[in-house]
Design a protein around this motif. Structure first.
Motif, PDB file in Angstrom:
ATOM      1  N   LEU A 139      67.974  66.749  52.188  1.00  0.00           N
ATOM      2  CA  LEU A 139      67.112  65.651  52.657  1.00  0.00           C
ATOM      3  C   LEU A 139      67.540  64.314  52.064  1.00  0.00           C
ATOM      4  N   LEU A 140      68.209  64.353  50.905  1.00  0.00           N
ATOM      5  CA  LEU A 140      68.553  63.133  50.178  1.00  0.00           C
ATOM      6  C   LEU A 140      70.045  62.796  50.236  1.00  0.00           C
ATOM      7  N   ILE A 141      70.826  63.654  50.849  1.00  0.00           N
ATOM      8  CA  ILE A 141      72.284  63.460  50.852  1.00  0.00           C
ATOM      9  C   ILE A 141      72.724  62.822  52.169  1.00  0.00           C
ATOM     10  N   ASP A 142      73.469  61.753  52.063  1.00  0.00           N
ATOM     11  CA  ASP A 142      73.995  61.055  53.232  1.00  0.00           C
ATOM     12  C   ASP A 142      75.363  61.640  53.589  1.00  0.00           C
ATOM     13  N   LEU A 174      81.811  77.224  50.850  1.00  0.00           N
ATOM     14  CA  LEU A 174      80.543  76.964  51.521  1.00  0.00           C
ATOM     15  C   LEU A 174      79.457  77.912  51.037  1.00  0.00           C
ATOM     16  N   MET A 175      79.816  79.168  50.806  1.00  0.00           N
ATOM     17  CA  MET A 175      78.843  80.146  50.303  1.00  0.00           C
ATOM     18  C   MET A 175      78.292  79.719  48.946  1.00  0.00           C
ATOM     19  N   ILE A 176      79.187  79.256  48.073  1.00  0.00           N
ATOM     20  CA  ILE A 176      78.756  78.826  46.741  1.00  0.00           C
ATOM     21  C   ILE A 176      77.831  77.621  46.846  1.00  0.00           C
ATOM     22  N   LEU A 177      78.240  76.613  47.624  1.00  0.00           N
ATOM     23  CA  LEU A 177      77.411  75.421  47.792  1.00  0.00           C
ATOM     24  C   LEU A 177      76.072  75.769  48.431  1.00  0.00           C
ATOM     25  N   ASN A 178      76.096  76.676  49.397  1.00  0.00           N
ATOM     26  CA  ASN A 178      74.869  77.043  50.093  1.00  0.00           C
ATOM     27  C   ASN A 178      73.888  77.750  49.166  1.00  0.00           C
ATOM     28  N   ARG A 179      74.395  78.595  48.277  1.00  0.00           N
ATOM     29  CA  ARG A 179      73.504  79.300  47.361  1.00  0.00           C
ATOM     30  C   ARG A 179      72.920  78.356  46.316  1.00  0.00           C
ATOM     31  N   LEU A 180      73.716  77.389  45.882  1.00  0.00           N
ATOM     32  CA  LEU A 180      73.173  76.379  44.977  1.00  0.00           C
ATOM     33  C   LEU A 180      72.103  75.559  45.683  1.00  0.00           C
ATOM     34  N   ARG A 181      72.321  75.286  46.952  1.00  0.00           N
ATOM     35  CA  ARG A 181      71.360  74.510  47.744  1.00  0.00           C
ATOM     36  C   ARG A 181      70.076  75.310  47.982  1.00  0.00           C
ATOM     37  N   ILE A 209      77.341  69.547  52.529  1.00  0.00           N
ATOM     38  CA  ILE A 209      76.126  70.171  52.020  1.00  0.00           C
ATOM     39  C   ILE A 209      74.964  70.184  53.009  1.00  0.00           C
ATOM     40  N   PRO A 210      74.712  69.103  53.763  1.00  0.00           N
ATOM     41  CA  PRO A 210      73.591  69.179  54.706  1.00  0.00           C
ATOM     42  C   PRO A 210      73.789  70.202  55.827  1.00  0.00           C
ATOM     43  N   PHE A 211      75.015  70.725  55.976  1.00  0.00           N
ATOM     44  CA  PHE A 211      75.316  71.595  57.112  1.00  0.00           C
ATOM     45  C   PHE A 211      75.974  72.912  56.691  1.00  0.00           C
ATOM     46  N   THR A 212      75.731  73.359  55.463  1.00  0.00           N
ATOM     47  CA  THR A 212      76.423  74.558  54.961  1.00  0.00           C
ATOM     48  C   THR A 212      76.187  75.773  55.841  1.00  0.00           C
ATOM     49  N   ASN A 213      74.933  76.017  56.237  1.00  0.00           N
ATOM     50  CA  ASN A 213      74.645  77.186  57.075  1.00  0.00           C
ATOM     51  C   ASN A 213      75.385  77.120  58.400  1.00  0.00           C
ATOM     52  N   GLU A 214      75.356  75.936  59.015  1.00  0.00           N
ATOM     53  CA  GLU A 214      76.013  75.771  60.316  1.00  0.00           C
ATOM     54  C   GLU A 214      77.521  75.997  60.206  1.00  0.00           C
TER      55      GLU A 214
END
Length: 307
Positions: A70-73, A215-222, A292-297
């Motif tokens: 929500l806060l990342i551009d 992406l998996m690592i970033l997504n789990r942190l997110r 980061i805003p789109f890791t799942n996608e």
């Protein structure tokens, strides 16, 4: 467009039906780095008079259990040198004998008991390459998470081996070297527990599955906002530099000293070094802003192409 921090923090407070003072006390109690936060500063944040650095914004978002995206551009650009380094990691081919670097599959491995060949290869990786002297047979059914990547012929090309630990039960500044001593837990079953995400090892010789792994690592942190620490055993210079240049990381352990290769720190080479950082440092790096805003996608898109 990302939310302004002023709007975000005001909405987060109102959603919890808290006064500014109560919200302030919640934040101070949650993290020692916010211990000097006062009501005047908090009020100025909420009115948009001042705004803290992104890393602190993300810390607050994670404390209140909100998605940092929500806060990342996603339009923010990182320094050219760091961006180029990340792009090199993404595209580097480490197995020039592979016929098709785009053909891969991934699966979650629950147990190595019925996978003798996989067990053998991972044992060689940890015992011979990293020098960890790890008995992988002790890890069956211990909530350890193992993602496996294979090419189109079924050949092993990568793995992500990690787990989650209760931060409060860890010895100061370290994870036990003997993995069987680690009491791995399932994060979904401990949502109110402060967690340490421990990446025991990660490697991939192919570019696209390597990106899935990142992406998996970033997504789990997110996703898991209660992860307070990230500890990673880095076994190559590129991987170490990725963490070191994009976060305030601390070296807390080193593997066997070697003559060359591995990770070079303090003028010496080591089979691996274990670093410790916090998720906000990683997630706030502008190098990852467009991811980061789109890791799942992104994960779904890459895996859909390679079922």
């Amino acid at each position: 467009m990302p939310l302004t921090f002023a709007h975000f923090i005001e909405q987060a407070r109102k959603d919890r039906d808290l006064t500014q003072q109560e919200m302030l006390e919640l934040l101070i109690e949650a993290d020692p780095t916010l211990s000097k936060l006062d009501l005047t500063t908090f009020s100025r944040w909420e009115r948009g008079v001042t705004t803290p650095k992104l890393v602190k914004q993300l810390l607050i978002a994670r404390i209140v259990g909100e998605d940092v995206a929500l806060l990342i551009d996603p339009q923010e650009k990182g320094p050219i040198k760091k961006v180029n380094h990340f792009e090199k990691i993404q595209s580097r081919v480490r197995d020039p004998y592979s016929s098709d670097s785009n053909d891969f599959k991934t699966f979650h491995c629950e147990s190595l008991t019925d996978e003798p060949e996989l067990y053998s290869k991972l044992s060689v990786f940890h015992n011979d390459y990293l020098g960890m002297k790890t008995n992988l047979s002790e890890l069956n059914n211990r909530n350890i998470m193992l993602e496996i990547f294979v090419d189109g012929t079924g050949k092993l090309v990568g793995h992500l081996f990690h787990g989650y630990l209760d931060t409060s039960t860890l010895p100061s500044q370290c994870v036990p070297d003997k993995l069987s001593d680690c009491q791995f837990i399932v994060p979904e079953d401990h949502q109110s527990t402060n967690l340490t995400m421990y990446i025991v090892s990660a490697f991939c010789s192919m570019a696209q599955p390597r990106m899935v792994m990142i992406l998996m690592i970033l997504n789990r942190l997110r996703q898991h906002t209660n992860i307070k620490d990230l500890q990673v055993n880095c076994h190559d210079q590129e991987g170490f530099t990725l963490y070191d240049s994009n976060s305030e990381c601390e070296i807390i352990a080193k593997g066997e000293a070697i003559q060359f290769g591995g990770v070079k720190v303090f003028g010496k080479h080591f089979r691996y070094v274990r670093i410790k950082t916090n998720p906000e440092n990683i997630l706030s790096s502008k190098v990852f802003s467009d991811i980061i805003p789109f890791t799942n996608e992104y994960i779904d898109c890459l895996l859909d192409k390679h079922p």
